[in-house]
Design a protein around this motif. Structure first.
Motif, mmCIF file in Angstrom:
data_model
loop_
_atom_site.group_PDB
_atom_site.id
_atom_site.type_symbol
_atom_site.label_atom_id
_atom_site.label_comp_id
_atom_site.label_asym_id
_atom_site.label_seq_id
_atom_site.Cartn_x
_atom_site.Cartn_y
_atom_site.Cartn_z
ATOM 1 N N THR A 68 0.812 -1.138 -0.160
ATOM 2 C CA THR A 68 -0.234 -0.032 0.094
ATOM 3 C C THR A 68 0.901 1.294 0.120
ATOM 4 O OG1 THR A 68 -2.021 -1.299 1.138
ATOM 5 C CG2 THR A 68 -1.722 1.440 1.139
ATOM 6 N N GLY A 69 1.835 1.231 0.761
ATOM 7 C CA GLY A 69 2.717 2.212 0.784
ATOM 8 C C GLY A 69 3.349 2.762 -0.642
ATOM 9 N N GLN A 70 3.692 1.705 -1.482
ATOM 10 C CA GLN A 70 4.367 1.723 -2.670
ATOM 11 C C GLN A 70 3.199 2.524 -3.628
ATOM 12 O OE1 GLN A 70 6.275 -1.869 -3.739
ATOM 13 N NE2 GLN A 70 7.528 -1.829 -1.951
ATOM 14 N N ALA A 71 2.196 1.885 -3.424
ATOM 15 C CA ALA A 71 0.889 2.316 -4.213
ATOM 16 C C ALA A 71 0.429 3.586 -4.042
ATOM 17 C CB ALA A 71 -0.293 1.441 -4.115
ATOM 18 N N CYS A 72 0.853 4.388 -2.969
ATOM 19 C CA CYS A 72 0.458 5.754 -2.632
ATOM 20 C C CYS A 72 1.122 6.699 -3.658
ATOM 21 C CB CYS A 72 0.645 5.867 -1.152
ATOM 22 S SG CYS A 72 -0.743 5.242 -0.029
ATOM 23 N N HIS A 103 -4.870 -4.841 -8.838
ATOM 24 C CA HIS A 103 -3.486 -4.109 -8.742
ATOM 25 C C HIS A 103 -2.116 -4.391 -7.823
ATOM 26 C CE1 HIS A 103 -6.847 -1.798 -10.386
ATOM 27 N NE2 HIS A 103 -5.972 -1.096 -11.123
ATOM 28 N N GLY A 104 -2.386 -5.854 -7.459
ATOM 29 C CA GLY A 104 -0.869 -6.195 -6.946
ATOM 30 C C GLY A 104 -0.844 -5.749 -5.467
ATOM 31 N N ILE A 105 -1.803 -5.270 -4.885
ATOM 32 C CA ILE A 105 -1.633 -4.799 -3.478
ATOM 33 C C ILE A 105 -1.549 -6.333 -2.562
ATOM 34 C CG2 ILE A 105 -2.538 -3.671 -1.341
ATOM 35 C CD1 ILE A 105 -1.573 -1.933 -3.583
ATOM 36 N N TYR A 106 -2.412 -7.253 -2.948
ATOM 37 C CA TYR A 106 -2.710 -8.391 -2.013
ATOM 38 C C TYR A 106 -3.407 -9.191 -2.953
ATOM 39 C CZ TYR A 106 -2.308 -11.656 1.787
ATOM 40 O OH TYR A 106 -1.940 -12.866 2.498
ATOM 41 N N ASP A 107 -2.692 -10.615 -3.542
ATOM 42 C CA ASP A 107 -3.449 -11.194 -4.296
ATOM 43 C C ASP A 107 -3.294 -12.644 -3.692
ATOM 44 O OD1 ASP A 107 -0.991 -11.967 -5.470
ATOM 45 O OD2 ASP A 107 -1.354 -10.727 -7.042
ATOM 46 N N LEU A 108 -3.778 -13.756 -4.586
ATOM 47 C CA LEU A 108 -3.589 -15.015 -4.321
ATOM 48 C C LEU A 108 -2.235 -15.410 -4.330
ATOM 49 C CD1 LEU A 108 -5.306 -17.514 -3.171
ATOM 50 C CD2 LEU A 108 -5.905 -17.804 -5.494
ATOM 51 N N ARG A 109 -1.550 -15.070 -5.357
ATOM 52 C CA ARG A 109 -0.211 -15.539 -5.738
ATOM 53 C C ARG A 109 0.816 -15.042 -4.475
ATOM 54 N NH1 ARG A 109 1.800 -19.502 -7.313
ATOM 55 N NH2 ARG A 109 0.577 -19.347 -9.463
ATOM 56 N N GLN A 110 0.491 -13.767 -4.182
ATOM 57 C CA GLN A 110 1.263 -13.174 -2.905
ATOM 58 C C GLN A 110 0.859 -14.158 -1.457
ATOM 59 O OE1 GLN A 110 -0.270 -9.344 -3.809
ATOM 60 N NE2 GLN A 110 1.809 -8.543 -4.278
#
Length: 312
Positions: free
Chosen positions: A171-175, A244-251
């Motif tokens: 989230t920090g990176q997305a900001c 958008h890759g913040i938290y997905d199943l792969r992670q």
């Protein structure tokens, strides 16, 4: 076949030296910090009730994805009273157990404080809507979907703390905002230390009662849900964050489940009876299914991005 395991009091008694050692280690490396040091106060101004201007969407400098992630993370932190209740019921209020639970709660409380101050001062989100969502989420509260046993609880919080760390950092990176990233990195560092404590404690429980702990770990992984499930708009926001890759199943699989399972050497152990072996086999099957689902989601996401790119 019935799983043989010490009762709750016996487990707490046997594991108290591990708790005391983990607590002392945590206190020796945890860094004190102050929420007010992470908030750009010079950006603040009064709202209409004190003669200023109320919030308007154009005041936010966050993207839709970053806004959804910030709100989701903050509301998750806000529900701390429920987490404290649940973990106290599974652990103990006595001795090193009680000291840890209270210390953990105090550290976690800073996260909600600093995030709310940051979002309010920078006018990144609608404060009225945020308060409405906080009230709704905390009124619903959280009740563990597990049986409330110590083994289930300590397994769950190990994975959950690591998942929360990952979500805060992404989230920090997305900001795309240096102040927001600095704040969320500080929170993520706390979450990592909390994960290490619980991971060590759960590992000791796995050594003490392998079959019962393996069964609990398997149940937690199969039934895992993030603690924000009951918050308003959670499913919509979770999908947005995954897309958008913040938290997905792969992670979740590669960066949360597998690192912890490897640290516990779950698939290298030879101290299980047939009961523990069956639980481990169920876990292996579930991890394979999660991997297949992750691939399907990634393929769907790539097709969606391709279509959006073509339209752009």
């Amino acid at each position: 076949m019935t799983i043989s395991t010490p009762n709750q009091l016996e487990l707490l008694r046997e594991l108290e030296p591990t708790v005391e050692s983990g607590l002392n280690q945590h206190l020796s490396i945890a860094k004190d910090w102050h929420p007010h040091d992470y908030v750009p106060w010079d950006e603040g101004r009064n709202f209409a009730a004190l003669g200023g201007d109320d919030w308007a969407p154009e005041q936010s400098r966050l993207s839709e994805v970053a806004t959804a992630a910030m709100i989701t993370n903050l509301l998750t932190e806000d529900n701390l009273p429920s987490y404290h209740r649940e973990i106290t019921a599974s652990f103990s209020r006595e001795g090193a157990w009680g000291t840890w639970v209270n210390r953990w709660t105090a550290e976690e409380n800073r996260h909600g404080i600093v995030m709310r101050d940051f979002l309010t001062v920078t006018r990144s989100v609608d404060p009225v809507r945020l308060e409405e969502m906080r009230m709704a989420h905390m009124t619903t509260g959280l009740t563990s979907p597990m049986d409330g046993s110590f083994l289930h609880s300590v397994s769950y919080v190990t994975f959950q703390e690591l998942a929360t760390r990952l979500s805060h950092r992404n989230t920090g990176q997305a900001c795309a905002d240096a102040d927001a990233e600095r704040m969320l990195d500080r929170i993520a560092a706390d979450e990592n230390l909390h994960m290490v404590f619980y991971r060590t404690l759960a590992g000791a429980a796995l050594d003490l009662t392998p079959d019962a702990a393996m069964d609990a770990i398997t149940e937690v992984v199969i039934r895992f849900q993030m603690p924000g499930l009951s918050m308003p708009d959670f499913r919509r926001n979770a999908l947005l964050l995954a897309t958008h890759g913040i938290y997905d199943l792969r992670q979740h699989l590669d960066d949360v489940l597998w690192p912890v399972l490897r640290m516990w050497k779950v698939f290298d152990r030879n101290d299980f009876t047939a009961v523990g072996e069956r639980a481990r086999d169920r876990l292996a099957d579930h991890l394979e299914e999660l991997s297949r689902k992750a691939v399907r989601f990634e393929e769907t996401r790539e097709r969606l991005r391709a279509r959006e790119g073509a339209r752009a």
